[in-house]
Design an enzyme around this catalytic site. Structure first.
Site, PDB file in Angstrom:
ATOM      1  N   PHE A 237      25.921  36.362-108.582  1.00  0.00           N
ATOM      2  CA  PHE A 237      26.709  37.308-107.782  1.00  0.00           C
ATOM      3  C   PHE A 237      26.047  37.704-106.469  1.00  0.00           C
ATOM      4  O   PHE A 237      26.317  38.770-105.933  1.00  0.00           O
ATOM      5  CB  PHE A 237      27.026  38.568-108.603  1.00  0.00           C
ATOM      6  N   ARG A 319      29.893  41.038 -91.807  1.00  0.00           N
ATOM      7  CA  ARG A 319      31.136  40.864 -92.557  1.00  0.00           C
ATOM      8  C   ARG A 319      31.854  42.198 -92.752  1.00  0.00           C
ATOM      9  O   ARG A 319      33.090  42.242 -92.758  1.00  0.00           O
ATOM     10  CB  ARG A 319      30.869  40.182 -93.902  1.00  0.00           C
ATOM     11  N   PHE A 353      29.799  40.346 -99.915  1.00  0.00           N
ATOM     12  CA  PHE A 353      28.829  40.346 -98.821  1.00  0.00           C
ATOM     13  C   PHE A 353      29.234  41.266 -97.667  1.00  0.00           C
ATOM     14  O   PHE A 353      29.190  40.898 -96.510  1.00  0.00           O
ATOM     15  CB  PHE A 353      28.679  38.901 -98.308  1.00  0.00           C
ATOM     16  N   GLU A 721      34.842  35.185-103.916  1.00  0.00           N
ATOM     17  CA  GLU A 721      34.666  36.590-103.551  1.00  0.00           C
ATOM     18  C   GLU A 721      35.960  37.383-103.353  1.00  0.00           C
ATOM     19  O   GLU A 721      36.020  38.562-103.739  1.00  0.00           O
ATOM     20  CB  GLU A 721      33.839  36.678-102.263  1.00  0.00           C
TER      21      GLU A 721
END
Length: 763
Positions: A237, A319, A353, A721
């Site tokens: 993860f 991000r 992320f 994700e």
């Protein structure tokens, strides 16, 4: 290059079980700790700091050295190369030298004959530390301007003027906490020294090349002296992207200094204390809007807690910033994102992320606007869907609307609304709520040069195939997907494709298996290698059959000329043997780099993502207003996977991502005391979702008829994700049930109860 967009697929695109599914269920699958132990194996344990911040005066090791089984205790002065395990920046120490910067920081490595002896001796090492005041909040980090990642601001128009002129104006502030990865298999590495400073490292890692580089750095040797292998992980993860590297480096240093194999496996408490988490975030925002709920101006700050060092915070901030508006548009905006330094463990990559943290901003804003105007939040959503991101990349609002409409249809939104209203009217303490969420998630690494992959394919003379690529298997089903791609190219059964461990000796200079790019990058690289071999083999077949090479057909394990009237056939294995006899190479490498992506870090403009994938969810919850306890009763999820490479695997990823996201947002609360000591160090104090937390009704499906428009592999889309963000629908349902707009997360029962009491007591 054939991409399968115009014909029926026989292998790729089929629902196939995970290649190790039965092995996982029976215990036959070998994880790193299941490997036979090499002769002379020693075990390592870490000495961890008991304080969050202070001057390291001394390590008192005499008692530990005298304990049974202890071979050596390693301090920074013993490291052969550099004491630096930074994955991207520099100066991030493996073992603290003069300064301790977080509770659980590694101070020394104890090596002993058994793991229990190493752990007991590590506990006996006493650290003399002069305490210093710790920085433990994002607010204090902002006040100090203690930047881990300096503020970056995306600007369009004049946000201040738009706010001033808007008919309505609101502001708010909220927090979201971090998240522990809590992989089933903890951090572990086995280092085996060889000749001439060679080191073989078995590592539970998402990034074998990074492990290779960091091990080489701390040993002071060239990269070619270090080989890293990983067959599978028991979950990762993102937690085994950068953190696995320094665990492996610690084992390798111990192996070098003792001349014997060394295994380092962290206990759960040590793992949770010493390794990074998802970044917590603080949000501050002001929004201006009109009577219809159209957003006119937005000024927002997203500040992450980077912990004590950079690690991968720059990518997380990037991000979060690029996903801060999600699939919505605001004509005039000023959005700033940063990460501050605190005396927490260095926070790191985690599924999504930074994208999930970014997308939370607009949910708070949209719900506040809807409440202020007494509008349905989905009407406000629809009024603000965008066709372009603030940095200039195109979105597809038709897909945004479609996934949301289909999720609401699957859930029976209107009927459910009426049912919930009737229930709430009849129950004074139990409240049901309904929430929706829709998102657009960009797929590619934020750092352009990371968007590359390599593969190696061998065909043997019996027709069997060996596949190697740079991706790693952490349970997500990457290996079976890439094997399906190779089987599709050759038109042979997937069982003919042998899956090998990932190794830096076979595939060099790889990128991490992360950012949902595993199938896109490694699948294309394997496709390229297999296509090269197929073309070579077709030439041999054409000579054998006496036909043009373009007429050679590979189908169902056989090869034949496609012209009418021919009954000549070879099995794939027979053709492989013919190629060998003709001295044609049956080994090929493949390489892929994502096309058409670019990013200007100065202007914060460009097209950093190869494409967007779209998803939506509707969730229903039950809330007990007397206790704050709540339960997700149902969830309906629709995810755009393009033309799925493996629908069975993708459905599992969507369900797992949703439940993991639900844990982050509702139950998983990390807690440090006033001295900065982490107190949530195991399942007794840290609540991950269990089987009873999964909604009794969990309806998941892939968006039908939505082949990817970008030139992706067989027109598929990533799935690792994006589904995690769909759990935001559960938070929105809790807002609905509790009558709340502003809500710090995770929405634990305690936090909800305190908010409900605040509402009852009034201002």
């Amino acid at each position: 290059m054939m991409d399968g967009s115009s014909f029926r697929l026989k292998h790729a695109g089929q629902a196939m079980r995970h290649d190790s599914a039965l092995k996982h269920a029976t215990g036959e699958a070998r994880f790193l700790d299941d490997m036979p132990e090499p002769a002379g194996l020693l075990h390592a344990a870490l000495v961890l700091s008991p304080v969050a911040h202070g001057k390291l005066d001394a390590l008192h090791m005499a008692a530990a050295v005298a304990m049974p089984g202890v071979v050596r205790i390693i301090t920074p002065a013993d490291i052969p190369g550099e004491n630096d395990i930074a994955p991207i920046a520099a100066g991030e120490v493996m073992l603290a030298e003069e300064l301790v910067e977080h509770h659980g920081q590694a101070l020394a490595i104890v090596v002993a004959h058994t793991r229990d002896e190493a752990l007991r001796a590590a506990a006996a090492v006493a650290a003399a530390i002069t305490p210093l005041p710790p920085v433990l909040s994002i607010e204090e980090g902002l006040a100090r301007e203690a930047w881990i990642v300096k503020p970056q601001t995306m600007v369009a128009g004049d946000a201040a003027a738009a706010l001033e002129a808007a008919p309505h104006r609101l502001s708010g502030e909220f927090h979201v906490g971090g998240q522990e990865h809590f992989y089933l298999e903890g951090q572990i590495a086995l280092a085996i020294p060889g000749e001439e400073e060679e080191m073989l490292v078995h590592s539970s890692t998402q990034h074998p090349t990074e492990v290779q580089h960091i091990v080489a750095r701390v040993l002071g040797v060239p990269y070619h002296r270090v080989t890293v292998q990983c067959r599978r992980m028991g979950g990762a993860f993102g937690g085994k992207e950068s953190n696995a590297s320094w665990i492996a480096a610690a084992a390798a240093v111990a192996a070098r200094l003792t001349g014997r194999p060394v295994k380092l496996r962290l206990p759960r408490r040590a793992d949770m204390a010493a390794t990074g988490k998802r970044h917590p975030f603080l949000y501050r925002w002001q929004v201006g809007f009109d009577d219809a709920g159209r957003l006119l101006g937005l000024d927002a700050l997203l500040a992450g807690d980077g912990g004590h060092s950079v690690d991968m915070s720059a990518g997380v901030v990037f991000r979060a910033l690029t996903h801060a508006l999600n699939c919505y548009g605001v004509p005039a905006h000023r959005i700033t994102a940063c990460a501050v330094k605190t005396n927490h463990v260095s926070n790191t990559a985690f599924r999504g992320f930074g994208g999930p943290q970014g997308a939370l901003l607009m949910e708070e804003v949209l719900h506040a606007v809807a409440r202020h105007l007494s509008l349905d939040v989905d009407a406000v959503r629809d009024a603000n869907f965008a066709s372009r991101t603030p940095y200039g990349q195109a979105l597809d609002p038709s897909l945004t609307r479609r996934v949301l409409a289909e999720a609401k249809q699957d859930a029976g939104w209107e009927a459910k609304r009426a049912e919930i209203a009737a229930f709430n009217a009849a129950h004074p303490t139990l409240r049901r709520g309904l929430g929706s969420f829709v998102c657009a998630f960009g797929i590619s690494f934020g750092i352009v040069h990371l968007n590359q992959a390599g593969a190696l394919v061998h065909v043997y003379t019996d027709g069997s195939i060996r596949l190697a690529h740079g991706g790693t298997e952490m349970g997500q089903g990457l290996f079976i997907k890439v094997a399906q791609v190779v089987a599709e190219v050759f038109s042979v059964p997937v069982e003919s494709v042998g899956i090998s461990a990932t190794s830096t000796a076979e595939i060099p200079n790889t990128s991490a298996t992360a950012a949902s790019t595993g199938s896109d990058l490694n699948g294309w690289a394997a496709h390229a290698a297999a296509t090269t071999l197929r073309e070579r083999m077709a030439e041999v077949a054409a000579q054998h059959f006496g036909c043009p090479v373009q007429e050679v057909v590979f189908e169902d394990g056989q090869v034949f000329p496609g012209g009418a009237g021919s009954n000549k056939r070879l099995t794939f294995g027979e053709l492989a043997k013919l190629c060998w006899k003709a001295r044609v190479s049956l080994s090929a490498t493949g390489f892929y780099k994502t096309p058409d992506i670019h990013w200007d870090a100065e202007s914060l403009k460009g097209e950093p993502f190869h494409y967007f994938t779209y998803g939506a969810a509707v969730a229903e919850v039950m809330l007990d207003t007397l206790t704050g306890e709540h339960r997700c009763l149902s969830a309906h999820l629709v995810q755009d996977c393009g033309r799925s490479l493996n629908p069975a695997i993708d459905l599992g990823q969507i369900e797992g991502g949703f439940v993991q996201g639900m844990g982050w947002l509702t139950t998983e609360e990390l807690w440090w005391d006033a001295q900065g000591r982490q107190r949530t160090l195991g399942p007794s104090t840290y609540k991950i979702p269990g089987s009873r937390d999964v909604p009794p009704v969990l309806h998941t499906r892939l968006l039908a008829g939505s082949a990817g428009r970008a030139r992706t592999l067989f027109r598929s889309k990533a799935v690792g994700e994006p589904p995690l963000l769909l759990a935001t629908a559960v938070v929105n349902a809790l807002r609905d049930a509790a009558g709340l707009v502003h809500l710090d997360l995770p929405a634990t029962p305690e936090r909800l109860l305190l908010n409900l009491k605040a509402i009852k007591s009034g201002p």
